[in-house]
Motif scaffolding. Structure first.
Motif, PDB file in Angstrom:
ATOM      1  N   UNK A 156       4.286  14.483 -13.302  1.00 15.70           N
ATOM      2  CA  UNK A 156       3.378  15.168 -14.136  1.00 15.70           C
ATOM      3  C   UNK A 156       3.446  16.607 -13.878  1.00 15.70           C
ATOM      4  N   UNK A 157       3.228  17.134 -12.639  1.00 14.41           N
ATOM      5  CA  UNK A 157       3.263  18.580 -12.331  1.00 14.41           C
ATOM      6  C   UNK A 157       4.662  19.147 -12.965  1.00 14.41           C
ATOM      7  N   UNK A 158       6.018  18.667 -12.849  1.00 11.78           N
ATOM      8  CA  UNK A 158       6.864  18.995 -13.412  1.00 11.78           C
ATOM      9  C   UNK A 158       6.880  19.142 -14.902  1.00 11.78           C
ATOM     10  N   UNK A 159       6.314  18.198 -15.323  1.00 11.08           N
ATOM     11  CA  UNK A 159       6.112  18.223 -17.059  1.00 11.08           C
ATOM     12  C   UNK A 159       5.318  19.426 -17.386  1.00 11.08           C
ATOM     13  N   UNK A 160       4.062  19.565 -16.491  1.00 11.80           N
ATOM     14  CA  UNK A 160       3.179  20.672 -16.775  1.00 11.80           C
ATOM     15  C   UNK A 160       3.639  22.143 -16.589  1.00 11.80           C
ATOM     16  N   UNK A 161       4.676  22.114 -15.634  1.00 12.47           N
ATOM     17  CA  UNK A 161       5.535  23.553 -15.588  1.00 12.47           C
ATOM     18  C   UNK A 161       6.266  24.006 -16.616  1.00 12.47           C
ATOM     19  N   UNK A 162       6.759  22.849 -17.488  1.00  7.10           N
ATOM     20  CA  UNK A 162       7.729  23.215 -18.602  1.00  7.10           C
ATOM     21  C   UNK A 162       6.706  23.919 -19.728  1.00  7.10           C
TER      22      UNK A 162
ATOM     23  N   UNK B 211       0.804  -1.326  -0.295  1.00  4.87           N
ATOM     24  CA  UNK B 211       0.039  -0.067  -0.056  1.00  4.87           C
ATOM     25  C   UNK B 211       0.761   1.271   0.061  1.00  4.87           C
ATOM     26  N   UNK B 212       1.879   1.212   0.710  1.00  7.90           N
ATOM     27  CA  UNK B 212       2.904   2.334   0.986  1.00  7.90           C
ATOM     28  C   UNK B 212       3.441   2.618  -0.553  1.00  7.90           C
ATOM     29  N   UNK B 213       4.147   1.455  -1.177  1.00  4.08           N
ATOM     30  CA  UNK B 213       4.719   1.628  -2.380  1.00  4.08           C
ATOM     31  C   UNK B 213       3.617   2.213  -3.384  1.00  4.08           C
ATOM     32  N   UNK B 214       2.397   1.922  -3.385  1.00  2.80           N
ATOM     33  CA  UNK B 214       1.457   2.114  -4.571  1.00  2.80           C
ATOM     34  C   UNK B 214       1.330   3.807  -4.130  1.00  2.80           C
ATOM     35  N   UNK B 215       0.911   4.453  -2.767  1.00  5.13           N
ATOM     36  CA  UNK B 215       0.895   5.754  -2.551  1.00  5.13           C
ATOM     37  C   UNK B 215       2.156   6.570  -3.196  1.00  5.13           C
ATOM     38  N   UNK B 216       3.219   5.771  -2.746  1.00  7.67           N
ATOM     39  CA  UNK B 216       4.685   6.661  -3.018  1.00  7.67           C
ATOM     40  C   UNK B 216       4.876   6.707  -4.406  1.00  7.67           C
ATOM     41  N   UNK B 217       4.527   5.566  -5.358  1.00 10.35           N
ATOM     42  CA  UNK B 217       4.661   5.678  -6.665  1.00 10.35           C
ATOM     43  C   UNK B 217       3.683   6.772  -7.520  1.00 10.35           C
ATOM     44  N   UNK B 218       2.498   6.601  -7.053  1.00 10.62           N
ATOM     45  CA  UNK B 218       1.544   7.680  -7.435  1.00 10.62           C
ATOM     46  C   UNK B 218       1.688   8.969  -7.040  1.00 10.62           C
ATOM     47  N   UNK B 219       2.211   9.229  -5.887  1.00 11.16           N
ATOM     48  CA  UNK B 219       2.681  10.571  -5.627  1.00 11.16           C
ATOM     49  C   UNK B 219       3.836  11.100  -6.066  1.00 11.16           C
TER      50      UNK B 219
END
Length: 193
Positions: A33-39, A19-27
């Motif tokens: 995605x946000x970094x790509x959006x900031x481009x 569960x922790x791995x899934x939450x960390x991966x999705x985060x």
């Protein structure tokens, strides 16, 4: 109490580590995605390219953990991009089209016939593009002035060109995901331990 086999219990429940791995991966994927959006705010031509590239990250989450986590990743990216992003037009574009990789498998599996499916996708792109431009005109007066200056005919041509680009994106999406599955996924075995 069920007996443990590997990292899962015999009842099929997840461990806390999974569960922790899934939450960390999705985060981490939402942050990417946000970094790509900031481009999109740095280079003007990236206004419409960066949301489509960020949507590929959502497709990766869909492959790894399913639609619920992909929707949550998309939503987190939308919220952060709208709050922190300098290019609001790119963030709005992502709001209207960033979830398309989640929608594509549903359209492909539920609409019979290739031509009918393509027509449904084109109709969806046209409707979403029109709604996006209407939203931009209502809430961003500077853009409304630009669209009025362009005129109705040129605005419709812009929507049709955007539809064409999105259909090309739809065609290329499976190939990009195959590249991920063949070249990147084998090195990411840690996410499913």
């Amino acid at each position: 109490m069920p007996k443990r086999i590997g990292s899962k219990t015999t009842a099929g429940r997840e461990t806390a580590q999974q569960k922790t791995m899934r939450i960390a991966f999705c985060g981490m994927m939402a942050a990417l995605s946000v970094v790509v959006m900031l481009l999109g705010g740095l280079i003007p031509v990236f206004t419409y390219i960066s949301p489509l590239a960020a949507a590929l990250v959502v497709a990766v989450v869909l492959l790894e953990y399913g639609s619920t986590w992909a929707w949550l990743t998309w939503l987190a990216t939308v919220l952060v991009s709208l709050m922190l992003g300098t290019d609001k037009e790119a963030a709005i574009f992502y709001l209207f089209f960033g979830y398309y990789p989640i929608l594509k498998p549903v359209l492909d599996s539920r609409i019979p016939g290739k031509n009918l499916c393509l027509a449904a996708k084109a109709a969806y792109f046209t409707l979403a593009s029109g709604l996006m431009f209407l939203f931009l005109m209502l809430f961003f007066p500077v853009l409304a002035a630009e669209f009025k200056e362009m005129g109705l005919a040129l605005s419709l041509v812009l929507i049709l060109l955007m539809d064409l680009c999105l259909l090309v994106y739809d065609y290329g999406l499976p190939g990009n995901l195959r590249i991920y599955e063949r070249r990147i996924r084998p090195h990411m075995r840690f996410i499913h331990r």
